[in-house]
Design a protein around this motif. Sequence first.
Motif: not given
Length: 951
Positions: A47-51, A83-94, A113-117
């Motif tokens: 996953t790529l995050l743009l601040l 919600p938190a669970n939906q954000r978690y799935s987005l963080y893991s989507s790549g 957030i899964p930081v390893s992903s």
Amino acid sequence: MALKFHQQIISDLLEDSNGGLVILSSGLSLAKLIASLLLLHSPSQGTLLLLLSPASQSLKSRILHYISSLDSSPPSEITADLPANQRYSLYSSGLPFFITPRILIVDLLTQRIPVSSLAGIFILNAHSLSETSTEAFIVRIVKTLNGSAYVRAFSDKPQSMVSGFAKTERTMRALFLRRLHLWPRFQLDVSQELEREPPEVVDIRVSMSNYMVGIQKAIVEVMDACLKEMKKTNKVDVDDLTVESGLFKSFDEIVRRQLDPIWHTLGKRTKQLVSDLKTLRKLLDYLVRYDAVSFLKFLDALRVSESYQSVWLFAESSYKIFDFAKKRVYRLMKASDFKSKEHVKNTSSKKRKSNASAEAVGGSATVATGVVLEEVLEEPPKWKVLRGILEETQEERKKQTLFEEEDFSENNGIVLVACKDERSCMQLEDCITNNPQKVMREEWEMYLLSKIEIRNVQTPQKKKQKRAPKGFGILDGVVPVTTVQSSEGSSVCRQEHEALMAAASSIRKLGKTIGMASENKNPEPHVDKASSTKGKGKKESPSLRRSIRSCNTKTVNSEPETVSVSENDEKASEASTSGANDVHSSSARKKLPPVHFYALESDQPILDVLKPSVIIVYHPDMGFVREIEVYKAENPLRKLKVYFLFYDESTEVQKFEASIRRENGAFESLIRQKATMIIPVDQYGVCMGSNSSTDYPASSTQNSLTRKAGGRKEIEKETQVIVDMREFMSSLPNVLHQKGMKIVPVTLEVGDYILSPSICVERKSIQDLFQSFTSGRLFHQVEMMSRYYRIPVLLIEFSQDKSFSFQSASDISDDVTPYNIISKLSLLVLHFSRLRILWSRSLHATAEIFTALKSNQDEPDETRAIRVGVPSEEGIIENDIRAENYNTSAVEFLRRLPGVSDGNYRSIMEKCKSLSELVSLPVEKLAEIMGGHKAAKSLREFLDAKYPTLL
């Protein structure tokens, strides 16, 4: 089509798996560079995050536009509404996502957030970062948990990267970066690509009118006088105090940065000089940007608001600014001179209408003096040149349709006019579709009507005083050059004010009828009057062409030709209106091409959307010029002609050239810094965060450790601080995390920071403190903290680079006044006796204070802190924090009883479950509970006293 230097930047970034810091010149399409990097990202990488920050919203819109134009799915945004669970799935989507630093740091600290992903992080505003910013906090946590994640930071403001001491180096340290990529405009790859197929550029220098030149010269003289006064204080760096640097907004920041630490020691005159320099810079900008009536209106507003405070109003040349600004709009004449002038000139019907209104004004305003108000309404010289460029463009296109049909079919024929702001765009559009004189007339009527509104507001307050308000006309009394007495000068001001009021009242009465009559007489005013402003249109267009050709070949002969055009405009200010009807029939047939006006402050990708063939840069801007170069380099086969409109020998030219020099100087400084930059080689191996003990060693000494178990180190207790979610807008949680504290983000109803079960802290910055006192919010917050916590604390935090003082010592009075901040704080402490106030000089000082406060305290309970202050719908719950102070009305009633004080009311509440139990206790038991026989006796007598009756 990606440019070659963009491809080179991308390859340089992809070579280093840890990322890098890219600094581009302004306008070199940073959004397209980031969009290209996003298109190269694959979900398999992570996953790529743009601040995102508030300042990078326009950059985000450009990135989304470029990605959508390539038929690719743009990245979505992660918001707090999910919600938190939906954000978690987005963080893991790549996939790539936009996210604000505040949401991301909370999710990192709460382990949502899964930081390893994570593949990496993009930072879009590297120039606004520091060691204590939230972005640096995020990078430190991510690098601690996932060292393989890359960080790529971008900036297109090199001037901001050289402000302060080694800012670029400190930013790279905070972001764990070691590679710096510099791409200035003068870089060889960039310059070669942008200059391979350059657009056809026409530089038109328009001479300002004599009054505009006089106003500009007077403003520069006043600014120079203010700078000399500032230098006398010996508290500002003299090298930065130049008129050229004063043209930019950053000049205010430079001066304030130097004066903020000693701001409370400065006198009122020095503080006012800082404000005056900002005002004078606005005057220089508004002079070349707006019309004469708008400029005069702004001056009138300044004279009313700053007449008693400003220093620049008392400068030697300040009267010229007001005098020349009024002469551009109107002038006062004697009735005899006006009538003789009327007989000499054969004016048009439009002129006779204005003369008729002027005669009415003169007759109604000053019958005894015989003064007539003559309207001048000087048009900006650029208006006529802009009209000529549009007409000439249409003529050239007619010739192209006859000889080069294929080339013409490639272009859509749109002419783009770039202005500074929306107001200028609307006024120019009105000027092209209507008669410019009509536009000026409308501005003049609005100006006069505003005078009536101001008079109506002031009249009920001052019924006896009929003369002009204070400060009005002091500088304008110099109109007669001959030696006059002060009484004559005041009479001139009075005559002028009365003439303006009379003109305003006549416009107010006759405006509607004149407007209806003109509509009936001219059914199509927009087409006819649009070209009537070119009184000498046949003579000016060839000279305009000659000036364009000469400017295109970059010869020196272009300047006198262009000057002659504007001199003709200035000399023919009255002849143009008289000869308008003669040229009316010929110029009315000239059609204009489709014109689109664009405000530079909107910062939209307008070139790729409209794809214009002609661009007229009405207000030159360095960033937009670079955008035009990039647009032409991406479309080398498309014909593009660019017109630059400059006021010759104006601060507009000086500011444009100085901006290029400042950027080049910033890049040269960055190149030197890059050669001598020191970045630790092992900084990737440094473990920062709550487990770190290298930077901040334990407070216990070495001798104390040797006394326990043969020197075995004691297991350190993990300290934690409960922080409200809203506090992540500040940098204090970052500094506390650097200190080794565990940050627990929750939503708190009472307080901002919970240090222990008994210590609650409400943090206030200086600005927030003043606002909270004004709104009364601070009183409620302290009341809630005092109700639920034993030690309520008010933390007043100052900025590190500003003065550690509310106000100067001379401003502190001995008496309590309702508007003094010290008095308000004193009353707050008197009302809440258990409140403690902490004064902190900086963020790091606050972290030291928190560490000292937590040294002998228990760790706070997260679940308990969340429930504090939250009303219970089910009622009182057993072992709930809300049940501890269940009945606030009873507590307040108890504290008001005789003998009950702050020292004994808590012991009474511990021994007695209710007020009824307290009433039934004897005096001996009350004395034991209340800690004294006297207090118990007074309470017992109060409770046993008989109430009076009427019988």
